[in-house]
Design a protein around this motif. Structure first.
Motif, PDB file in Angstrom:
ATOM      1  N   ARG A 115       0.839  -1.209   0.000  1.00 51.32           N
ATOM      2  CA  ARG A 115       0.000   0.000   0.000  1.00 51.32           C
ATOM      3  C   ARG A 115       0.865   1.246   0.000  1.00 51.32           C
ATOM      4  O   ARG A 115       0.505   2.268  -0.589  1.00 51.32           O
ATOM      5  N   LEU A 141       0.575   2.326 -12.314  1.00 55.16           N
ATOM      6  CA  LEU A 141       0.512   1.118 -11.494  1.00 55.16           C
ATOM      7  C   LEU A 141      -0.893   0.516 -11.458  1.00 55.16           C
ATOM      8  O   LEU A 141      -1.895   1.175 -11.699  1.00 55.16           O
ATOM      9  N   TYR A 160      -2.987  -2.023  -8.686  1.00 55.52           N
ATOM     10  CA  TYR A 160      -2.891  -2.574  -7.340  1.00 55.52           C
ATOM     11  C   TYR A 160      -3.987  -3.610  -7.152  1.00 55.52           C
ATOM     12  O   TYR A 160      -5.139  -3.371  -7.519  1.00 55.52           O
ATOM     13  N   ALA A 199       2.094   1.792  -3.463  1.00 54.78           N
ATOM     14  CA  ALA A 199       1.048   2.341  -4.326  1.00 54.78           C
ATOM     15  C   ALA A 199       0.811   3.818  -4.054  1.00 54.78           C
ATOM     16  O   ALA A 199       0.227   4.519  -4.870  1.00 54.78           O
ATOM     17  N   ARG A 222       0.382   7.317 -10.398  1.00 53.87           N
ATOM     18  CA  ARG A 222      -0.767   6.429 -10.231  1.00 53.87           C
ATOM     19  C   ARG A 222      -1.180   5.800 -11.558  1.00 53.87           C
ATOM     20  O   ARG A 222      -1.694   4.685 -11.585  1.00 53.87           O
TER      21      ARG A 222
END
Lengths: 225, 213, 240
Positions: free
Chosen positions: B47, B78, B80, B50, B75
């Motif tokens: 986390r 990526l 997640y 991210a 952002r």
């Protein structure tokens, strides 16, 4: 099409789709709105004079309560199923996404309230001169309620007893909208100009549009942390 | 050359130091395995990578540049996958998938979405509302999401949980294909997903600093 | 300077020097203020002796506002710079501010009885203070609504900033609402023009309340910092 607009669009589309498929949520808010208003004649008595006198206030207070009641689901489901993490992680400004969600929320809960409000005005024996202003005031006021409510909805994510908490947080912030909303209708009923109140309501709405998404986004960021 | 690295990362959750002075590096085409006992902070590190969590100290660098300088661009790079599947039960499988592809900002590529469905054998379920899916199928849908739009960095938190053997194989293929395209992966898992990979043992960064506040 | 006081030890050292000063100032000014208020200042020609309520009520209402602004400012510092001491100052300010607000409401109500003949009148000022009281309650409830203390701190900080932006809007709308509905015969609470002999005790009380605020704040922040230490020790104990 600019990517901002496209993302905005698809988020609104998704929210509307979810609201339509779940269906019941919007209906429950409207039913709550109607029920609260119906309680008033039962509480204060059916005398038409009194009802006329309090009609604008009762409709606005009921609208406030329904708006508040519908608020806690705004981010809660996304928070629970992990979608909120992903929304925060999309390469879009979170403020924009919050605004899109708020608009969709208003379309599914605020707009139905406005549509049924003339019916309630009828039940409360409101004079004909008030209807137009009531609709205008609700149309300007309920989006502000949704914008402010979104801040509260974002703040209570993960809290204990979130429903009661939400009302304690946002009802005091609803007061200016309530005052000017009721005052606009009352002015129209007493043949006074209601433009000043409607202009102030528009001002509140614009300020809300500019500021609330930032506060909600900040609240969401700390909620996923 | 882009390279994703972290330096000197310290993270405090609640009032507990999860790990401190942690460093890692993922190069193009590399997979980084996060190891450590339960509760050692693998999920927290993912986390943090991210950008959902902010480290107390240290920084994340992409190609030498701090990811905090332009978080929106980072952002966009990526995908997640967390413990929760982010599946809306009222939407169909395909709607779920297309929505997240649209949210990445680019016009969703029909081909990628279709391939993602095929990779995780969800094609026959595409029009089904997601409420009818089993836990494993939802997990597959969540994994298909990261294939449906391109992003160089995958952060996977226990991606093989509740997957059957065939799906683990599919995941293995997806990761291999991602690596071939120069993609990077950081993954916390108990399954063997790739044969050669770097290992980061988080417990190295926790035990010595336990309780330091 | 912010960074300097981010270190709790330095902050503790500072307040251990300031606390006795705050205590002395509080006792002296409130003592003198009450003496002037009760014995030296003249009764009002209209309200006679009940006007003495003003010296307790008006500074309390000022402090209610002052504390809320202080709460929002320290929340902003805590939020932006992740400043631990600012967070503790905010957390400790809230109950003090809420007490001042409650004091303003209670004395306003007591004052209202002889003036208006009823315990509560929807006077613009009292109504605003009542709403402010709810804002304080919301802050405190939200702060304690989470299992993880840092979550509550941050959520409540955001709420207080939203609140402080709203306070002038609420004040304006309540004033508007009041002018529409107020019957002309009611004496307004800010009615009596302030005579110099009234100003002295009023200002003394205001200074005294402010010093009292800082005195309590120092005690509370020290207690909070100690509580944090205890929590850290417990966590270490749990980890073995």
């Amino acid at each position: 099409m600019s990517p901002f607009f496209q993302v905005f669009n698809s988020l609104i589309k998704r929210e509307l789709r979810l609201a339509i498929r779940h269906g019941a949520d919007s209906w429950m808010v409207v039913m709550f709105f109607v029920l609260v208003v119906v309680l008033f004649p039962l509480g204060v008595g059916p005398e038409p004079g009194i009802l006329t006198r309090i009609s604008a206030g009762v409709i606005w207070v009921a609208a406030l309560l329904s708006a508040m009641l519908s608020m806690d689901r705004l981010f809660q489901t996304d928070y629970e199923d992990g979608s909120l993490d992903l929304l925060v992680l999309t390469p879009q400004p979170l403020e924009l996404l919050v605004l899109a969600k708020t608009i969709a929320h208003w379309l599914t809960t605020g707009l139905p309230l406005i549509i049924v409000s003339p019916l309630l005005a009828l039940l409360l024996n409101m004079e004909a001169s008030g209807y137009g202003v009531l609709l205008a005031a609700l149309a300007l006021g309920t989006p502000t309620l949704s914008l402010i409510g979104a801040i509260g909805a974002a703040l209570i994510l993960g809290a204990r007893r979130s429903g009661v908490l939400l009302s304690l947080l946002i009802l005091p912030l609803f007061i200016p909208t309530l005052i000017f909303g009721v005052s606009a209708v009352d002015a129209a009923l007493t043949d006074l100009p209601s433009e000043p109140q409607l202009l102030i309501l528009s001002g509140l709405l614009l300020a809300g549009l500019a500021l609330c998404p930032w506060a909600s986004a900040a609240a969401l960021r700390q909620a996923v942390e | 050359m882009a390279e994703f690295t972290g330096q000197d990362l310290t993270c405090i959750r609640g009032e507990r130091v999860v790990f401190s002075k942690l460093a890692f590096s993922i190069d193009e085409g590399e997979v980084l395995y996060l190891q450590g006992p339960n509760g050692s902070g693998k999920s927290t590190l993912l986390r943090l990578m991210a950008g959902l969590l902010r480290p107390v100290s240290g920084e994340l660098l992409w190609g030498g540049e701090n990811t905090r300088d332009d978080p929106e661009i980072f952002r966009g790079r990526l995908h997640y996958v967390g413990h929760q599947d982010a599946v809306k039960t009222a939407l169909t499988v395909e709607e779920n998938l297309t929505f997240w592809a649209e949210m990445s900002g680019a016009e969703p590529e029909k081909r990628l979405v279709r391939d993602a469905l095929k990779t995780f054998s969800l094609t026959h379920l595409a029009a089904l509302p997601a409420r009818f899916l089993s836990a494993g199928q939802r997990k597959r849908l969540n994994l298909a999401r990261i294939c449906a739009s391109a992003a160089p960095l995958w952060l996977l938190d226990e991606p093989a949980n509740s997957l059957d053997t065939d799906s683990v194989v599919a995941l293995r293929h997806a990761i291999a294909a991602h690596q071939d395209k120069g993609g990077m992966v950081a993954v916390a898992t108990h399954e063997e997903l790739v044969s050669d990979s770097n290992i980061l043992d988080i417990s190295e960064f926790t035990s010595s600093n336990r309780g330091a506040l | 300077m912010f960074n300097y006081f981010a270190n709790p030890t330095r902050y503790l050292r500072l307040i251990s020097k300031l606390q006795p000063i705050a205590m002395v100032v509080t006792i002296l000014t409130i003592g003198a203020g009450l003496y002037y208020a009760l014995f030296k200042s003249p009764p009002d020609y209209q309200q006679s002796e009940t006007v003495r309520m003003m010296y307790v009520h008006v500074p309390a209402a000022w402090m209610a506002m002052f504390c809320y602004v202080g709460l929002a400012c320290s929340s902003a510092v805590a939020l932006i710079w992740r400043h631990m001491v600012a967070d503790i100052v905010a957390k400790s300010t809230a109950p003090i501010g809420a007490c001042f607000t409650f004091l303003a409401l209670a004395t306003g109500s007591l004052w209202g009885k002889p003036m208006w003949g009823t315990w509560w009148v929807w006077d613009a000022r009292l109504t605003s203070v009542l709403i402010l009281f709810f804002l304080y309650l919301g802050y405190m409830v939200l702060y304690n609504a989470f299992d993880e203390p840092t979550r509550g701190a941050r959520a409540a900080a955001i709420l207080s900033i939203v609140g402080v932006i709203n306070v002038p809007i609420i004040k304006f709308s309540v004033d508007w609402w009041n002018t529409l509905h107020q019957p002309a015969s009611v004496v307004k609470m800010d009615g009596p023009a302030v005579h110099p002999s009234m100003l002295t005790p009023l200002l003394l009380m205001a200074v005294g309340y402010t010093a009292l605020y800082f005195w309590i704040l120092f005690i509370r922040t020290r207690a909070e910092l100690n509580a944090n230490k205890v929590r850290a020790l417990r966590i270490r104990q749990a980890e073995g």
